[in-house]
Design an enzyme around this catalytic site. Structure first.
Site, mmCIF file in Angstrom:
data_model
loop_
_atom_site.group_PDB
_atom_site.id
_atom_site.type_symbol
_atom_site.label_atom_id
_atom_site.label_comp_id
_atom_site.label_asym_id
_atom_site.label_seq_id
_atom_site.Cartn_x
_atom_site.Cartn_y
_atom_site.Cartn_z
ATOM 1 N N ASP B 91 0.877 -1.296 0.170
ATOM 2 C CA ASP B 91 0.130 -0.089 -0.029
ATOM 3 C C ASP B 91 0.789 1.260 -0.068
ATOM 4 O O ASP B 91 2.066 1.239 0.104
ATOM 5 C CB ASP B 91 -1.011 -0.147 1.039
ATOM 6 C CG ASP B 91 -0.501 0.065 2.485
ATOM 7 O OD1 ASP B 91 0.966 0.317 2.327
ATOM 8 O OD2 ASP B 91 -0.906 -0.092 3.500
ATOM 9 N N SER B 92 0.428 2.512 -0.012
ATOM 10 C CA SER B 92 1.145 3.532 -0.107
ATOM 11 C C SER B 92 1.634 4.374 1.258
ATOM 12 O O SER B 92 2.178 5.276 1.022
ATOM 13 C CB SER B 92 0.240 4.615 -1.227
ATOM 14 O OG SER B 92 -0.931 5.043 -0.263
ATOM 15 N N GLY B 93 0.998 3.872 2.250
ATOM 16 C CA GLY B 93 1.218 4.491 3.487
ATOM 17 C C GLY B 93 0.021 5.541 3.671
ATOM 18 O O GLY B 93 -0.194 6.113 4.937
ATOM 19 N N GLY B 94 -0.650 6.039 2.756
ATOM 20 C CA GLY B 94 -1.795 7.112 2.781
ATOM 21 C C GLY B 94 -2.621 6.846 3.948
ATOM 22 O O GLY B 94 -2.994 7.547 4.809
ATOM 23 N N PHE B 95 -3.236 5.706 3.835
ATOM 24 C CA PHE B 95 -4.355 5.215 4.572
ATOM 25 C C PHE B 95 -4.043 5.266 6.112
ATOM 26 O O PHE B 95 -4.554 5.636 7.081
ATOM 27 C CB PHE B 95 -5.267 3.907 4.316
ATOM 28 C CG PHE B 95 -6.252 3.465 5.121
ATOM 29 C CD1 PHE B 95 -7.426 4.205 5.268
ATOM 30 C CD2 PHE B 95 -6.126 2.456 6.005
ATOM 31 C CE1 PHE B 95 -8.271 3.627 6.234
ATOM 32 C CE2 PHE B 95 -7.105 2.000 6.766
ATOM 33 C CZ PHE B 95 -8.360 2.780 6.770
ATOM 34 N N ASP B 145 -2.455 8.051 -1.610
ATOM 35 C CA ASP B 145 -3.672 8.848 -1.578
ATOM 36 C C ASP B 145 -4.204 9.248 -0.307
ATOM 37 O O ASP B 145 -3.629 9.138 0.572
ATOM 38 C CB ASP B 145 -4.828 7.996 -2.297
ATOM 39 C CG ASP B 145 -5.073 6.767 -1.234
ATOM 40 O OD1 ASP B 145 -4.415 6.519 -0.546
ATOM 41 O OD2 ASP B 145 -6.263 6.186 -1.259
ATOM 42 N N GLN B 188 -11.374 7.407 -5.283
ATOM 43 C CA GLN B 188 -12.058 7.696 -4.022
ATOM 44 C C GLN B 188 -13.357 8.398 -4.458
ATOM 45 O O GLN B 188 -13.932 8.153 -5.374
ATOM 46 C CB GLN B 188 -11.314 8.695 -3.363
ATOM 47 C CG GLN B 188 -9.959 8.368 -2.674
ATOM 48 C CD GLN B 188 -10.009 7.245 -1.692
ATOM 49 O OE1 GLN B 188 -11.288 7.528 -0.698
ATOM 50 N NE2 GLN B 188 -9.017 6.795 -1.120
ATOM 51 N N GLY B 215 -11.465 4.067 0.341
ATOM 52 C CA GLY B 215 -12.315 4.848 1.035
ATOM 53 C C GLY B 215 -13.470 3.977 1.337
ATOM 54 O O GLY B 215 -14.565 4.481 2.042
ATOM 55 N N ASP B 265 -7.669 -7.533 0.212
ATOM 56 C CA ASP B 265 -6.844 -7.733 1.479
ATOM 57 C C ASP B 265 -7.689 -7.527 2.619
ATOM 58 O O ASP B 265 -8.253 -6.447 2.722
ATOM 59 C CB ASP B 265 -5.638 -7.134 1.292
ATOM 60 C CG ASP B 265 -5.747 -5.560 1.645
ATOM 61 O OD1 ASP B 265 -6.330 -4.758 1.019
ATOM 62 O OD2 ASP B 265 -5.511 -5.205 2.804
ATOM 63 N N CYS B 303 -12.462 -29.469 6.440
ATOM 64 C CA CYS B 303 -11.344 -28.836 6.177
ATOM 65 C C CYS B 303 -10.119 -29.367 6.027
ATOM 66 O O CYS B 303 -9.864 -30.222 7.163
ATOM 67 C CB CYS B 303 -11.152 -27.389 6.986
ATOM 68 S SG CYS B 303 -9.733 -26.495 6.713
ATOM 69 N N CYS B 305 -6.856 -28.086 6.560
ATOM 70 C CA CYS B 305 -5.966 -27.371 7.087
ATOM 71 C C CYS B 305 -5.035 -28.093 8.201
ATOM 72 O O CYS B 305 -5.858 -28.999 8.916
ATOM 73 C CB CYS B 305 -6.143 -25.940 7.493
ATOM 74 S SG CYS B 305 -6.783 -25.911 9.153
ATOM 75 N N CYS B 308 -7.395 -28.081 11.454
ATOM 76 C CA CYS B 308 -8.594 -29.203 11.426
ATOM 77 C C CYS B 308 -8.231 -30.732 11.120
ATOM 78 O O CYS B 308 -8.790 -31.462 11.524
ATOM 79 C CB CYS B 308 -9.555 -28.869 10.202
ATOM 80 S SG CYS B 308 -10.173 -27.255 10.508
ATOM 81 N N HIS B 334 -5.767 -21.678 9.784
ATOM 82 C CA HIS B 334 -7.201 -22.318 9.241
ATOM 83 C C HIS B 334 -7.731 -21.267 8.582
ATOM 84 O O HIS B 334 -8.182 -21.351 7.789
ATOM 85 C CB HIS B 334 -7.763 -22.791 10.495
ATOM 86 C CG HIS B 334 -9.445 -22.916 10.155
ATOM 87 N ND1 HIS B 334 -9.843 -24.017 9.506
ATOM 88 C CD2 HIS B 334 -10.338 -21.890 10.293
ATOM 89 C CE1 HIS B 334 -11.146 -23.718 9.142
ATOM 90 N NE2 HIS B 334 -11.450 -22.399 9.832
#
Lengths: 374, 374
Positions: B91-95, B145, B188, B215, B265, B303, B305, B308, B334
């Protein structure tokens, strides 16, 4: 003999052998990672096995309090509960009741104590300890013993040792006959040769599948411990495994094997891993130290563990400082891997009749290490 | 196009495709586990890959503060540093500057702020964000952003959006031409269709390799988020990946894919795992709950994994209550496994033209789950 023990080679007093259990073989000298509460902290069982460990230790004291031995039994036993298919050795709870539990009362019958978790009241006796270890499904069961707090007078140590021997007889009686499961006696007697010998005689009279040297690694220091190990293993039967409980640092382990010890356990490699400490052939490395922040080298160039194969010291430093779980996961894995490599190296040296040379190399590598000991 | 994106199938608005990068392919719809500070918390990289994840996310804000982007570059880049060989999106760091940093000052140039770790002063601009992401070696770089804190007036949202679009142009200029690396723009405009459309037009005018819907997932609720997703992806080019940032719960993800989103994500599966929460096809399971203490069943019978396959709910409950690391390790594994199975299920359904039926089954399984939602 409820499990097998074969001695394959001896070099000086150092022994190489194999313990055979229905759940698998354990090559000795063996280091047992500690899985206190049903997990070797920071590791999945498959990862523990990948380090070379063939047996793990479970703590009766912790497991009886949480989740409870009867519950573990209902859930199919400790192996299934913690997903470890190899052999498990459980301690008796005796030592940890003394060192961890709250307000406690010692009588001939056993120990009454309060849980360190919730203050609830519990009783441990030789009979209850045997029952708990049976419920857990332990492969190697330890006698319920008493370990006196240090410092203690000779009279106190002697009195405590005799109580432990009476408890050993009761443990044997309560254990009964369980094919495929072993019961180990625990020698006490502090740092007094006569008491150690009396304890060994009492245990041999009762008869056990293996024998532990108890009451060491409780703060007496390496010199005093080696002092006892210079003679105490000699009081024990040659054809049974000898287990030094709660030891230790790599050089403690090497010194113990040199003196005839076959099995050891310690929380040190896993606990160190969670506090940013790594054990390497070049000595101890403190990953917390800022001098690692830009170091692109692995922890140990020669180590094949995931921490050394995949990461720089700079990364290990970063994730430790950032409080990331992966720091403890990788460093624990490395430490357990290193401990198992240490055992494998000693086994090979004993088999080849060159333990003395191996020991000299072990100490030389540490002396030449680029890492000053802490 | 600096990385490839092929659409393989579309069912309604739901799309299946593949993003091709020099470090490997990413099947879409894709869920990206979050490796904030150079580690997906509680997981080794090999385990992350074993869940089926093909790309992970790194956070510019965290990594610039610790260990520092220049340091990561000196150590060979983020892939080597964290031992993840597949693609990485940063990510850009903005958020995160807006949501995590201390006292901050926003100007046309960028943002001045204080680190949440040590209070040190830092500056982020579109140009510095591009530089940091280049130093990290990110495969998919996000525009710098600004995301307005909610609640915000229409005028504030509009003003913020226009600033983000000016920053998007500066990001594109600073990114330059980097073969094999992609730059994504971030739409945005809050919950206002006109602003979203204006933002999309501005981004398309600049031209990006992919487009994120920013956003959202900032507390507006699923209904409002789906409200925006009902129209916003339609403003974006069909032949570029569409990425919904910071989403979400399984039903958020299904609803987003249904509305034409290709990438997502979220820290939720890993964070939930560390707090005793599991996501299953039957809904959410709270392992902290005492009713699991004696439950021999796995978390999810179907499952595959490690959590499980190898453990009972009783064990997971026990290790969580005991504060053992393995609780977070197994539950994170899991959860990430379940999220990847969810994505794989959607991909297969879209390819088969039965996304609607798949979605109905998804909701039915949750409704019939033995586990009441929290």
């Amino acid at each position: 003999m409820r499990i097998g023990f074969s001695r394959l080679a001896q070099d000086g007093k150092a022994r190489a052998g194999v313990i055979a259990t229905p759940r698998g073989e354990v090559m000795t000298p063996a280091f047992m990672p500690v899985g206190t509460a049903g997990t070797v902290k920071g590791m999945l069982p498959g990862s523990v096995a990948a380090t070379g460990a063939q047996i793990v230790l479970g703590n009766t004291y912790h497991l009886m309090l949480r989740p409870g031995a009867e519950r573990v039994a209902r859930l199919g036993g400790l192996h299934r509960f913690m997903n470890w298919q190899g052999p498990i050795l459980t301690d008796s709870g005796g030592f940890q009741v003394m060192s961890l539990a709250g307000l406690r009362k010692l009588t001939e019958a056993g120990v009454t104590f309060r849980s360190h978790i919730d203050g609830s009241k519990h009783v441990l006796t030789p009979e209850r300890s045997m029952e708990i270890q049976r419920l857990l499904g332990s492969d190697i069961v330890m006698c319920f013993d008493e370990c006196p707090a240090l410092p203690a007078s000779d009279a106190q140590v002697a009195e405590s040792m005799r109580l432990s021997m009476r408890w050993a007889a009761r443990s044997k009686e309560a254990f009964g006959d369980r094919p495929g499961h072993a019961l180990f006696g625990i020698m006490q007697g502090g740092v007094t040769p006569e008491l150690r010998e009396q304890s060994a005689e009492a245990l041999k009279e009762i008869g056990f599948d293996g024998y532990a040297v108890g009451g060491l690694a409780v703060g007496e220091g390496q010199e005093a411990m080696f002092g006892v190990l210079d003679y105490a293993p000699g009081f024990l039967p040659e054809d049974r495994p000898r287990y030094l409980m709660g030891v230790g640092k790599p050089d403690d382990i090497v010194g113990a094997v040199k003196r005839g010890i076959d099995m050891m356990d310690c929380v040190l490699p896993s606990r160190s891993g969670r506090t940013g400490q790594a054990w390497t052939r070049a000595g101890q490395v403190n990953l917390k130290n800022a001098r690692h922040a830009d170091d692109p080298r692995p922890l140990d160039e020669e180590c094949a563990c995931p921490a050394c194969r995949g990461y720089s010291r700079a990364y290990l430093h970063h994730v430790y400082r950032s409080g990331e779980m992966i720091a403890g996961m990788l460093l624990t894995w490395h430490n357990l891997h290193y401990y198992q490599e240490l055992m494998a190296g000693m086994r090979a040296a004993i088999m080849a009749g060159r333990f003395g040379a191996w020991e000299a190399e072990f100490h030389a590598a540490r002396a030449q290490g680029d890492i000053p000991p802490l």
